[in-house]
Design an enzyme around this catalytic site. Structure first.
Site, PDB file in Angstrom:
ATOM      1  N   GLY A   1       0.818  -1.217   0.000  1.00 13.68           N
ATOM      2  CA  GLY A   1       0.000   0.000   0.000  1.00 13.68           C
ATOM      3  C   GLY A   1       0.847   1.259   0.000  1.00 13.68           C
TER       4      GLY A   1
ATOM      5  N   HIS B   1       3.279 -20.432  47.842  1.00 12.73           N
ATOM      6  CA  HIS B   1       4.582 -21.025  48.166  1.00 12.73           C
ATOM      7  C   HIS B   1       4.597 -22.487  47.704  1.00 12.73           C
ATOM      8  CE1 HIS B   1       8.240 -21.905  50.384  1.00 12.73           C
ATOM      9  NE2 HIS B   1       7.646 -22.979  50.891  1.00 12.73           N
TER      10      HIS B   1
END
Length: 456
Positions: free
Chosen positions: A115, A433
């Site tokens: 383009g 954890h």
């Protein structure tokens, strides 16, 4: 000439262009999307996705090579580069098919071809003019080289590096930024001898200096050589190799020279200047709302000065679509965009470096939490750290992480930075954890004045 009109014409189908097109279509606008190559652009076909696939293969190779460290008996027989490439290409092709499906689902008019911007409302492709109430320029970037250093033969860019059908024995990587250190990391894992040449004083020079030093230490341990603070002066190719010369008189012999000195804006040849778009050093000048000087013309992604990251372009594309649709989205804070280098170890950051924070705020507080104190990091056998920068008595200004898989932690990091959280706001949050996210929790606990696993 036939004439085709829409609410929005987007020139370029990479991360920025397609995100803009899809979001605009969702908001009820008619959209024409123009792309001369393949939908998905550099990121999908020649950048983020294929490089990260290679880096995962490299991680698997390292895991096989080092498995005796965890009591598992395996051996690395070698790298089947054709197998690696077909794994990589399979991922790209699956994602590409998905994107093509989304174009149809969003009812975007897709135009294949190069383009040219004719004026503020018009883009021409192969003799057909597409007019838009608004036009978005999203033409992306290309691999740059240095004056007098041409690509070809044994001098390659990242595009060629992605498609090699062999593992080189010796490589020189020119440029110690993200692209350079990622390829250096892959090739080292695949068994190559690698030397990085970087003109600035540190590897990943845009990162906090602490992160750079951590990465350099890890690379030394891995046997990746690097020469920083020294400029390249020339390269000579022969049938059997390439000799790289540096300004300090050093000469490096290699099979290949990868040039990774950054990416230039892909703005030439698209009619931007001729149509009157204000440019600066090859980039498109925009305001903070990504508007160019031409009414109704926006620019997005790598052609706009700033971080050249796919996710930045993606977010900017969404921003422009919402702006055009009258949603008045808030301006994107560039410092709030997370940055990840997917080398081994990874480097991730968001917000300001300590140096930039000092420049802006004068006085800052920092805290660095070593991953040696983090259980999951020890399980993964990764060294590294989390560094947090804050304004005294104020919010977190920057987070800097080095270590295996820390790219995944930056999601929480960007929330902390973008919501202007105080360390005191983060400290009460519970981190699962054993995870590496606990390292973020510990750093904020320490800055909030209640360090648990650290002295200081």
């Amino acid at each position: 000439m036939t004439d085709t009109s829409a609410d929005l014409v987007v020139l370029g189908g990479g991360s920025g262009g397609y995100a803009c097109a899809f979001r605009a279509a969702e908001l009820g606008l008619s959209v024409v999307l123009i792309e001369k190559d393949k939908l998905g652009g550099t990121c999908l076909h020649r950048g983020c996705i294929p490089t990260k696939a290679l880096l995962h293969a490299a991680e698997v190779a390292d895991a096989a090579r080092d498995s005796d460290q965890v009591g598992v008996k395996t051996s690395l027989e070698g790298i089947d580069i054709n197998g690696v490439n077909s794994y990589k290409d399979g991922i790209v092709s699956k994602l590409y098919k998905g994107l093509q499906g989304l174009v149809k689902a969003h009812k975007v008019t897709y135009v294949e071809g190069a383009g040219t911007l004719v004026d503020a409302n018009t883009v021409e492709v192969d003799g057909t003019r597409y007019t838009g109430t608004n036009v978005v320029l999203a033409t992306g970037s290309y691999s740059k080289t240095l004056p007098g250093l041409e690509f070809g033969g044994r001098v390659i860019a990242s595009e060629q590096a992605l498609n090699l059908d062999y593992v080189p024995d010796k490589v020189v990587v020119l440029g110690g930024g993200v692209i350079g250190v990622e390829f250096a990391s892959v090739w080292r894992s695949f068994g190559a001898e690698v030397t990085i040449v970087e003109a600035l004083p540190h590897l990943v020079p845009n990162e906090d200096e602490y992160s750079s030093k951590q990465l350099e230490r890890a690379f030394r341990k891995r046997g990746i050589k690097f020469k920083t603070g020294v400029k390249f002066t020339g390269a000579e190719q022969t049938d059997s190799g390439v000799t790289v010369s540096l300004e300090n008189g050093d000469q490096l012999d290699a099979d290949l020279l990868l040039v990774a000195v950054g990416r230039g804006a892909n703005t030439a040849g698209h009619g931007f200047e001729e149509a009157g778009v204000a440019m600066e050093r090859g980039f498109v000048r925009t305001d903070e709302r990504l508007r160019t000087n031409l009414p109704g013309v926006y620019a997005v992604g790598d052609i706009v000065p700033g971080l050249q990251l796919a996710h930045r372009g993606f977010q900017q594309g969404i921003f422009i679509a919402e702006d055009i649709a009258g949603k008045n989205p808030p301006v994107i804070d560039e410092a709030g965009i997370p940055r990840v280098t997917y080398s081994q170890p990874e480097v991730a950051s968001v917000g300001l470096t300590e140096a930039a924070a000092k420049e802006q705020y004068g006085q800052v507080e920092t805290f660095t939490y070593d991953l040696a104190g983090n259980g999951k990091s020890q399980i993964l056998k990764t060294a590294g750290a989390v560094k947090v920068v804050r304004e005294p008595e104020g919010p977190v200004l920057g987070l800097h992480l080095v270590g295996e898989r820390v790219g995944e932690l930056i999601g929480e990091g960007q929330l902390i930075y973008n919501w202007e959280a105080l360390p005191e706001d983060v400290a009460p949050l519970v981190h699962a954890h054993p995870t590496q996210t606990e390292a973020l929790g510990e750093a904020h606990l320490a800055l909030a004045g209640k360090p648990l696993h650290v002295h200081g």
